[in-house]
Motif scaffolding. Structure first.
Motif, PDB file in Angstrom:
ATOM      1  N   ARG A  93       0.861  -1.096  -0.150  1.00  0.00           N
ATOM      2  CA  ARG A  93       0.181   0.066  -0.116  1.00  0.00           C
ATOM      3  C   ARG A  93       0.828   1.322   0.019  1.00  0.00           C
ATOM      4  O   ARG A  93       0.657   2.054  -0.815  1.00  0.00           O
ATOM      5  CB  ARG A  93      -0.913  -0.026   1.178  1.00  0.00           C
ATOM      6  CG  ARG A  93      -1.783   1.221   1.369  1.00  0.00           C
ATOM      7  CD  ARG A  93      -2.546   1.152   2.768  1.00  0.00           C
ATOM      8  NE  ARG A  93      -1.696   1.274   3.893  1.00  0.00           N
ATOM      9  CZ  ARG A  93      -1.034   2.177   4.720  1.00  0.00           C
ATOM     10  NH1 ARG A  93      -1.546   3.467   4.010  1.00  0.00           N
ATOM     11  NH2 ARG A  93      -0.666   2.061   5.610  1.00  0.00           N
ATOM     12  N   ILE A  94       1.909   1.487   0.904  1.00  0.00           N
ATOM     13  CA  ILE A  94       2.696   2.484   0.874  1.00  0.00           C
ATOM     14  C   ILE A  94       3.694   2.718  -0.303  1.00  0.00           C
ATOM     15  O   ILE A  94       3.652   3.806  -0.814  1.00  0.00           O
ATOM     16  CB  ILE A  94       3.520   2.460   2.379  1.00  0.00           C
ATOM     17  CG1 ILE A  94       2.602   2.456   3.560  1.00  0.00           C
ATOM     18  CG2 ILE A  94       4.543   3.733   2.174  1.00  0.00           C
ATOM     19  CD1 ILE A  94       3.480   2.496   4.818  1.00  0.00           C
ATOM     20  N   PHE A  97       1.683   4.064  -3.190  1.00  0.00           N
ATOM     21  CA  PHE A  97       1.434   5.327  -3.085  1.00  0.00           C
ATOM     22  C   PHE A  97       2.512   6.220  -3.337  1.00  0.00           C
ATOM     23  O   PHE A  97       2.298   7.169  -3.952  1.00  0.00           O
ATOM     24  CB  PHE A  97       0.979   5.718  -1.448  1.00  0.00           C
ATOM     25  CG  PHE A  97       0.463   6.870  -1.411  1.00  0.00           C
ATOM     26  CD1 PHE A  97      -1.018   7.041  -1.208  1.00  0.00           C
ATOM     27  CD2 PHE A  97       1.066   7.850  -0.940  1.00  0.00           C
ATOM     28  CE1 PHE A  97      -1.594   8.387  -1.046  1.00  0.00           C
ATOM     29  CE2 PHE A  97       0.748   9.282  -0.708  1.00  0.00           C
ATOM     30  CZ  PHE A  97      -0.742   9.675  -0.721  1.00  0.00           C
ATOM     31  N   LEU A 101       3.300   9.254  -6.433  1.00  0.00           N
ATOM     32  CA  LEU A 101       3.335  10.624  -6.234  1.00  0.00           C
ATOM     33  C   LEU A 101       4.308  11.254  -7.368  1.00  0.00           C
ATOM     34  O   LEU A 101       5.431  10.645  -7.744  1.00  0.00           O
ATOM     35  CB  LEU A 101       3.966  10.695  -4.936  1.00  0.00           C
ATOM     36  CG  LEU A 101       3.324  10.574  -3.869  1.00  0.00           C
ATOM     37  CD1 LEU A 101       4.198  10.748  -2.467  1.00  0.00           C
ATOM     38  CD2 LEU A 101       2.199  11.631  -3.415  1.00  0.00           C
ATOM     39  N   GLU A 111       4.899  15.516   4.701  1.00  0.00           N
ATOM     40  CA  GLU A 111       4.010  14.450   4.844  1.00  0.00           C
ATOM     41  C   GLU A 111       3.250  14.784   6.195  1.00  0.00           C
ATOM     42  O   GLU A 111       3.787  15.213   7.233  1.00  0.00           O
ATOM     43  CB  GLU A 111       4.712  13.052   5.192  1.00  0.00           C
ATOM     44  CG  GLU A 111       3.823  12.078   5.488  1.00  0.00           C
ATOM     45  CD  GLU A 111       4.574  10.650   5.593  1.00  0.00           C
ATOM     46  OE1 GLU A 111       3.719   9.790   5.676  1.00  0.00           O
ATOM     47  OE2 GLU A 111       5.760  10.609   5.761  1.00  0.00           O
ATOM     48  N   ALA A 119       7.050   5.738   4.758  1.00  0.00           N
ATOM     49  CA  ALA A 119       6.797   6.528   3.449  1.00  0.00           C
ATOM     50  C   ALA A 119       7.854   7.695   3.606  1.00  0.00           C
ATOM     51  O   ALA A 119       8.298   8.038   2.389  1.00  0.00           O
ATOM     52  CB  ALA A 119       5.501   6.877   3.519  1.00  0.00           C
ATOM     53  N   PHE A 181       1.396  15.247   1.184  1.00  0.00           N
ATOM     54  CA  PHE A 181       0.599  14.198   1.085  1.00  0.00           C
ATOM     55  C   PHE A 181       0.469  13.587   2.494  1.00  0.00           C
ATOM     56  O   PHE A 181       0.726  13.822   3.548  1.00  0.00           O
ATOM     57  CB  PHE A 181       1.338  13.065   0.154  1.00  0.00           C
ATOM     58  CG  PHE A 181       2.558  12.365   0.905  1.00  0.00           C
ATOM     59  CD1 PHE A 181       2.455  11.164   1.594  1.00  0.00           C
ATOM     60  CD2 PHE A 181       3.870  13.001   0.930  1.00  0.00           C
ATOM     61  CE1 PHE A 181       3.606  10.889   2.274  1.00  0.00           C
ATOM     62  CE2 PHE A 181       4.769  12.520   1.407  1.00  0.00           C
ATOM     63  CZ  PHE A 181       4.749  11.061   2.140  1.00  0.00           C
ATOM     64  N   MET A 183      -1.677   9.685   4.379  1.00  0.00           N
ATOM     65  CA  MET A 183      -2.297   8.457   4.371  1.00  0.00           C
ATOM     66  C   MET A 183      -2.929   8.198   5.522  1.00  0.00           C
ATOM     67  O   MET A 183      -2.465   8.258   6.625  1.00  0.00           O
ATOM     68  CB  MET A 183      -1.216   7.519   3.879  1.00  0.00           C
ATOM     69  CG  MET A 183      -0.635   7.466   2.371  1.00  0.00           C
ATOM     70  SD  MET A 183       0.430   6.187   2.144  1.00  0.00           S
ATOM     71  CE  MET A 183       1.920   6.855   2.780  1.00  0.00           C
ATOM     72  N   ASP A 216      -4.797   9.609   0.141  1.00  0.00           N
ATOM     73  CA  ASP A 216      -5.228   8.130  -0.088  1.00  0.00           C
ATOM     74  C   ASP A 216      -6.778   7.956  -0.544  1.00  0.00           C
ATOM     75  O   ASP A 216      -7.346   9.147  -0.215  1.00  0.00           O
ATOM     76  CB  ASP A 216      -4.949   7.095   0.788  1.00  0.00           C
ATOM     77  CG  ASP A 216      -5.279   7.288   2.201  1.00  0.00           C
ATOM     78  OD1 ASP A 216      -5.732   8.436   2.522  1.00  0.00           O
ATOM     79  OD2 ASP A 216      -5.329   6.371   3.114  1.00  0.00           O
ATOM     80  N   ASP A 219      -6.575   5.555  -6.492  1.00  0.00           N
ATOM     81  CA  ASP A 219      -5.970   4.184  -7.115  1.00  0.00           C
ATOM     82  C   ASP A 219      -4.488   4.558  -7.568  1.00  0.00           C
ATOM     83  O   ASP A 219      -4.185   4.680  -8.719  1.00  0.00           O
ATOM     84  CB  ASP A 219      -6.821   3.890  -8.335  1.00  0.00           C
ATOM     85  CG  ASP A 219      -6.360   2.355  -9.002  1.00  0.00           C
ATOM     86  OD1 ASP A 219      -5.692   1.800  -8.047  1.00  0.00           O
ATOM     87  OD2 ASP A 219      -6.503   2.243 -10.137  1.00  0.00           O
ATOM     88  N   PRO A 220      -3.471   4.578  -6.422  1.00  0.00           N
ATOM     89  CA  PRO A 220      -3.755   4.440  -5.183  1.00  0.00           C
ATOM     90  C   PRO A 220      -4.199   5.936  -4.436  1.00  0.00           C
ATOM     91  O   PRO A 220      -4.313   5.789  -3.138  1.00  0.00           O
ATOM     92  CB  PRO A 220      -2.635   3.826  -4.594  1.00  0.00           C
ATOM     93  CG  PRO A 220      -1.421   4.386  -5.451  1.00  0.00           C
ATOM     94  CD  PRO A 220      -2.085   4.629  -6.798  1.00  0.00           C
ATOM     95  N   LEU A 221      -4.058   7.045  -4.997  1.00  0.00           N
ATOM     96  CA  LEU A 221      -4.069   8.118  -4.390  1.00  0.00           C
ATOM     97  C   LEU A 221      -5.129   9.233  -5.254  1.00  0.00           C
ATOM     98  O   LEU A 221      -5.355   8.711  -6.215  1.00  0.00           O
ATOM     99  CB  LEU A 221      -2.577   8.997  -4.141  1.00  0.00           C
ATOM    100  CG  LEU A 221      -1.890   9.190  -5.425  1.00  0.00           C
ATOM    101  CD1 LEU A 221      -2.223   9.916  -6.406  1.00  0.00           C
ATOM    102  CD2 LEU A 221      -0.388   9.471  -4.766  1.00  0.00           C
TER     103      LEU A 221
END
Length: 230
Positions: A93-94, A97, A101, A111, A119, A181, A183, A216, A219-221
């Motif tokens: 997942r991470i 993402f 970016l 972040e 991340a 960003f 998440m 998030d 897909d994915p962000l």
């Protein structure tokens, strides 16, 4: 070898022993046993035995599609592609993402809700001479993040700050950020509208005029471009 194992079970099982003399029943039972042996273990991230069959197939197809897409990036030798990120111990997942970016060397990145800094470290490796500031409201998370980021912090490309996003403000001499960003940050997922408005105002104040915010949920962000208050 699997068939031999099944055969061994049938010899010790009186029920199976009777089925062995009925080819159709034995074949069906053996097929079910083989499916069980070949099924993915629980360590794959879901319990296949507790999910409807259709949901299992959909989940497998989704994971396979994601890996296939990102392997193309790896085949093109894209720096820090998702396969390399996952090899470094970063979750899919991470990794997905960070890969999505729009990062490039020299950017200043913020972040929000960095947790233990996984991340943030991945981003630091992708922006070269740039800089990332990672914030989190949890003192424990910031301690863990700093403990795991000594090399990046020594190079001056990463720093951490313990502060809630709705209270965040640039310090004197700080430069505005190109990208922000987040998440899985509660202040930005719509559940807390008042906190969300305060958070967005703080983020906008920290971004350059054409700065971009990603969260998030896509897909994915997905990018929040008109959600920043004026």
């Amino acid at each position: 070898m699997v068939l031999a194992a099944v055969e061994t079970v049938t010899d010790a099982d009186p029920v199976w022993a009777t089925r062995r003399h009925k080819p159709d029943v034995a074949a069906q039972a053996t097929a079910r046993e083989l499916v069980h042996v070949a099924s993915p273990p629980k360590s794959m991230g879901w319990n296949v035995y507790n999910e409807p069959r259709r949901a299992v197939h959909e989940r497998r197809a989704s994971l396979a599609g994601n890996l296939a897409r990102h392997r193309l990036a790896c085949a093109a030798h894209k720096p820090n592609c998702i396969t390399r990120l996952m090899a470094a111990g970063i979750s899919e997942r991470i990794a997905a993402f960070v890969e999505a970016l729009p990062l490039k060397p020299g950017l200043r990145v913020l972040e929000i809700g960095c947790g233990p800094g996984v991340a943030a470290r991945a981003v630091a490796r992708r922006i070269g001479p740039g800089f990332i500031l990672a914030i989190d409201r949890s003192e424990r998370a910031i301690r863990l993040a700093r403990a795991g980021s000594a090399d990046e912090m020594a190079l001056g490309c990463l720093d951490f700050r313990c502060v809630a996003v709705e209270d965040f403000a640039l310090r004197p001499g700080d430069t505005l950020f190109d990208i922000a960003f987040a998440m899985r940050v509660g202040a930005l997922d719509g559940r807390h509208p008042e906190t969300g408005r305060a958070a967005l105002a703080r983020i906008k104040a920290a971004l350059k005029p054409h700065g971009r915010l990603f969260i998030d949920g896509g897909d994915p962000l997905k990018e929040i471009d008109r959600g920043l208050p004026s």
